[in-house]
Design an enzyme around this catalytic site. Sequence first.
Site, PDB file in Angstrom:
ATOM      1  N   ARG A 234       0.838  -1.188   0.000  1.00  0.00           N
ATOM      2  CA  ARG A 234       0.000   0.000   0.000  1.00  0.00           C
ATOM      3  C   ARG A 234       0.876   1.242   0.000  1.00  0.00           C
ATOM      4  O   ARG A 234       1.913   1.284   0.691  1.00  0.00           O
ATOM      5  CB  ARG A 234      -0.925   0.048   1.223  1.00  0.00           C
ATOM      6  CG  ARG A 234      -1.749  -1.202   1.480  1.00  0.00           C
ATOM      7  CD  ARG A 234      -2.588  -1.628   0.310  1.00  0.00           C
ATOM      8  NE  ARG A 234      -3.545  -0.631  -0.140  1.00  0.00           N
ATOM      9  CZ  ARG A 234      -4.250  -0.727  -1.262  1.00  0.00           C
ATOM     10  NH1 ARG A 234      -4.069  -1.764  -2.066  1.00  0.00           N
ATOM     11  NH2 ARG A 234      -5.115   0.222  -1.593  1.00  0.00           N
ATOM     12  N   GLU A 263      -2.175   8.521  -6.160  1.00  0.00           N
ATOM     13  CA  GLU A 263      -2.039   7.966  -7.506  1.00  0.00           C
ATOM     14  C   GLU A 263      -3.079   8.583  -8.430  1.00  0.00           C
ATOM     15  O   GLU A 263      -4.171   8.935  -7.979  1.00  0.00           O
ATOM     16  CB  GLU A 263      -2.187   6.449  -7.452  1.00  0.00           C
ATOM     17  CG  GLU A 263      -1.098   5.772  -6.628  1.00  0.00           C
ATOM     18  CD  GLU A 263      -1.296   4.269  -6.489  1.00  0.00           C
ATOM     19  OE1 GLU A 263      -2.360   3.763  -6.927  1.00  0.00           O
ATOM     20  OE2 GLU A 263      -0.402   3.608  -5.945  1.00  0.00           O
ATOM     21  N   HIS A 281       1.138   0.557  -9.937  1.00  0.00           N
ATOM     22  CA  HIS A 281       0.149  -0.189  -9.138  1.00  0.00           C
ATOM     23  C   HIS A 281      -0.360  -1.410  -9.914  1.00  0.00           C
ATOM     24  O   HIS A 281      -1.553  -1.595 -10.144  1.00  0.00           O
ATOM     25  CB  HIS A 281      -1.030   0.709  -8.747  1.00  0.00           C
ATOM     26  CG  HIS A 281      -1.730   0.245  -7.505  1.00  0.00           C
ATOM     27  ND1 HIS A 281      -2.288   1.095  -6.593  1.00  0.00           N
ATOM     28  CD2 HIS A 281      -1.958  -0.997  -7.010  1.00  0.00           C
ATOM     29  CE1 HIS A 281      -2.835   0.425  -5.599  1.00  0.00           C
ATOM     30  NE2 HIS A 281      -2.647  -0.859  -5.838  1.00  0.00           N
TER      31      HIS A 281
END
Length: 528
Positions: A234, A263, A281
Amino acid sequence: MKKIIICDAILDIGVELIRKASDIELIEASKVPKDELLTMLADVDVAVTRSSTDVDAKFLDAAKNLKAVVRAGVGVDNVDIEYASKKGVIIMNVPTANTIAAVELTMAHLLCSARSLVNSHKQLKEDRIWDREKWYGVELMGKTLGVIGFGHIGSRVAIRAKSFGMNILVYDPYIPASKVLDLDMSYIHNLDDLLKESDFITIHTPKTKETNGMVSYDEIAKMKDGVRLINCARGGLYSEDALCDGLKSGKIAWLGIDVFSKEPATNHPLLNFENISVTAHLGANTVESQTNIAIQACEQALNAAREISYPNALNLPIKTEDLPNFALPYVELVSKLSFLCSQIEDKDVIKAIRLEAEGEISKYAKSMLSFAAVGALKRILGDSINYVNVDFVSKDKDISLECEVLPSSGYNNKLTVKILTEHSGFSISGTVFSENEQRIIDINGFKTDFKPKGKMIFIKNKDIPGVIADISTILAKHNINIADFRLGRDGTGFALAVILIDEKVDNALLDKINKLDSCVFAKYAELL
């Protein structure tokens, strides 16, 4: 017809499961702007989301009929779980569908950190320079890997790294040490010790107030010079400002990172460093993972809409799939005991709901209390009360939820629900025989034995001759057939009859029984 809305893009193989459901209306809104999405939520029962949709106060307030949210993935950073709980909305995720994908991406970054793969690749392919001398790496064999967090992903990364000949140190204060030691790895009680001894460090914790920024300037200062760090979990678990300082000073030889605090991170200062491997990601981005996520998320949404089950619920009092088999019938039993109790003790304001547990089931007493509280309040509050919001609702209504473990009174396991009001109280006890033979065994101190199911009349009366005949006569005149008749005596001149009947009875019939000289009270109750 129940409604499910798909808020973010998932593979069609999952969505098709909902399209084919004849009892479900599907709303496909993955391409709808987020401000417009809010206007579509009013009568939705279940929402399926990913990271692009914030399940915040605006979302939850707009979705007035919402019962559950399925987060198609692991992370729930974009979900306000506390507010959802207050609203009575169950939050579920899909925690294992992308496990292998995340593990293998972590290993890719780990290997890249040892061999500077991305830089040597770029130099040869883009710059067309053949420079073998510049890219001396290090071997994983014999090095120490520190693993912070030993759940589904962290444990599998550790196992794979061990197969490369690495020494594994594990820090996770929420697991038993044996889980690590049994794999011939070292369990570390103090995070500082892991930081000081590791050549490589990978983090695999959820993002919470406790873990956000848990590795920052002070922690990096304690690490070996030339340490290599990986984060495919994370964003924000490592302080990103501290990472920049560490990379700049050379304290950190390499950073492998897949996640950022905010993000998309297309202008992040970390991207300016050469000694970094970075991905956008991609932890869950494999065909297999996305297929699993889509199927599991949509199956969970269907089950939630149909009120069958709530797998992987994050804010239920207990995950029933985690209970041992013997305990599962007690979840249903305690709900029945409390609902039945509330039907009998129905004339006064509830002040406390108390659960007493005996035997092995007492290990789960606190969780069982939530199920008892929902059962007790359902008669008053209907569908507005559930296992998620029961604590909040009880506090708002000044109802105390109490739990106590008692020594055995002769049963292997026994649960007693007590509803206390301003002026009185009532209790019902039950147990489970064999695998799922639920029985009510005590009502307010009167011994009995019957299945908690069906239509029934409860009558407390003076223990004198002729009572059963009088009651039977009244029931016969109203064409009420008696299926079973159970009688308990307390030894002080009173008896309690439980009469199982085939038809519902009205207040007029109950009034006739209550007018008998021998009757203390007569109540009708029903359990499905």
